[in-house]
Write a protein that holds these residues in place. Structure first.
Motif, short mmCIF file in Angstrom:
data_model
loop_
_atom_site.label_atom_id
_atom_site.label_comp_id
_atom_site.label_asym_id
_atom_site.label_seq_id
_atom_site.Cartn_x
_atom_site.Cartn_y
_atom_site.Cartn_z
N THR A 1 -39.05 7.85 -40.52
CA THR A 1 -38.83 7.26 -41.79
C THR A 1 -39.99 7.38 -42.60
N ALA B 1 -38.63 -3.76 -45.18
CA ALA B 1 -37.97 -2.46 -45.75
C ALA B 1 -36.41 -2.89 -45.76
N SER B 2 -35.62 -2.06 -46.47
CA SER B 2 -34.13 -2.30 -46.60
C SER B 2 -33.62 -2.27 -44.96
N ALA B 3 -32.46 -2.75 -44.84
CA ALA B 3 -31.52 -2.65 -43.60
C ALA B 3 -31.46 -1.39 -43.00
N GLN B 4 -31.27 -0.30 -43.96
CA GLN B 4 -30.90 1.06 -43.43
C GLN B 4 -32.38 1.51 -42.73
N ARG C 1 -34.72 -0.22 -41.48
CA ARG C 1 -35.11 -1.09 -40.17
C ARG C 1 -33.96 -0.65 -39.15
N SER D 1 -34.84 -3.38 -36.56
CA SER D 1 -33.65 -4.17 -37.05
C SER D 1 -33.37 -4.98 -35.71
N SER E 1 -37.31 -6.55 -53.21
CA SER E 1 -36.89 -5.66 -52.15
C SER E 1 -37.62 -4.25 -52.38
N TYR E 2 -37.69 -3.64 -51.08
CA TYR E 2 -38.19 -2.10 -51.17
C TYR E 2 -39.70 -2.17 -51.62
#
Length: 326
Positions: free
Chosen positions: A31, A98-101, A103, A75, A235-236
């Protein structure tokens, strides 16, 4: 992005041997690394994928803590019932990160090893001592709103971006590593990340050919746990200031405290003297001010980031007030 070759490690030893070779980068979630490769901040000749290695489990230790494999996804770590129940500060830090994606892809080891988000580090047209040692630090006299007010040097004032690492610093985690000769060692997280001094390109105490295999957490400490992250948007966004606090208090009397800070320094920041100011003290403005004074004793702003100093004080007051009222 420059062309590169790709291979998969068949074992942990295979990965460590690969990591000792020039031009090789280990990839798991990717990432951060892939973003840096797209901008040609990182230009590895070879990527070695470790995703198939057996490093993705969370196990209870005989001492009553947890051993977290290097490939455990953020996650999964945040959602683990044992982490949520006993290490709430870590779960909250991960969910703030971070975002769920992201994580779902990011790993425990990768989170610890991620690079700074300094604008000048990412811009290959600007001088940066992390990218090109000796070229200078553009942030010192540039736009340094997100930069360090503690622990920096005239060579670099970039901050470490991890939320997870801040919580792990408060929890006294230990990082397990193995080298290309099969030697293993355990590194206290307090000693894992380095300050820039004159060598900001060196960010951890890992040696060439060493890779992270796990992170261990000791038994959960007493007290309530809070993670608060102050950022430009909900967020982000990376922390301007974050606080991981573990405080054991009864009826307004603080018996023990642990405080770790993010967004302020090139590594997760912890000040023992600040914790001592809180220990066996009565919760309140005077006590909280004394702790904040200890944290910020050596703080220095560089213009655009001067606001971080009073913001840290207010955030710490808010966290301590919340945690001692419960």
């Amino acid at each position: 992005m420059k062309a590169f070759s790709y291979g998969r490690a068949k074992s942990v030893a295979d990965a460590a041997i690969a990591a000792s070779k020039p031009g090789v980068k280990i990839i798991a979630g990717g990432t951060n690394l892939l973003d840096l490769m797209k901008l040609q901040v990182e230009t590895p000749s070879t990527l070695v994928d470790i995703n198939r290695l057996p490093l993705d489990t969370i196990e209870e230790t005989s001492e009553g803590g947890l051993r977290i494999g290097a490939l455990v996804r953020n996650s999964d770590l945040a959602a683990d019932p044992r982490v949520r129940r006993h290490y709430g500060v870590l779960s909250r830090a991960l969910l703030a990160g971070a975002s769920a994606q992201l994580r779902n892809k990011a790993t425990t080891a990768g989170n610890l090893l991620q690079r700074t988000r300094c604008y000048y580090f990412y811009d290959v047209t600007k001088p940066c001592n992390k990218r090109v040692p000796g070229s200078g630090c553009s942030a010192l006299a540039g736009f340094n709103r997100i930069h360090a007010v503690l622990g920096g040097s005239e060579a670099c004032i970039a901050t470490h971006p991890s939320d997870m690492a801040v919580a792990m610093r408060a929890l006294d985690a230990k990082v397990e590593a193995i080298d290309h000769e099969g030697n293993t060692r355990t590194i206290p997280i307090a000693d894992f990340h380095t300050l820039p001094s004159r060598t900001p390109e060196i960010e951890t105490t890992l040696n060439s050919g060493e890779i992270v295999t796990a992170v261990t957490l000791p038994p959960p400490p007493p007290g309530a746990q809070v993670y608060r992250k102050v950022r430009d948007r909900a967020s982000y966004a990376f922390a301007l200031v974050s606080v991981a606090a573990i405080v054991d208090s009864v009826h307004g009397r603080i018996r023990s405290a642990r405080l770790a800070f993010g967004g302020l320094a090139p590594k997760p920041w912890r000040v023992t003297t600040a914790e001592q100011k809180l220990t066996n003290a009565t919760a309140g403005t005077t006590t909280f001010d004394a702790a904040a004074d200890a944290v910020l004793e050596s703080a220095r702003g560089y213009g655009s980031n001067d606001f971080k100093i009073p913001l840290t004080r207010r955030t710490l007051h808010g966290v301590l007030g919340e945690i001692t009222r419960t």
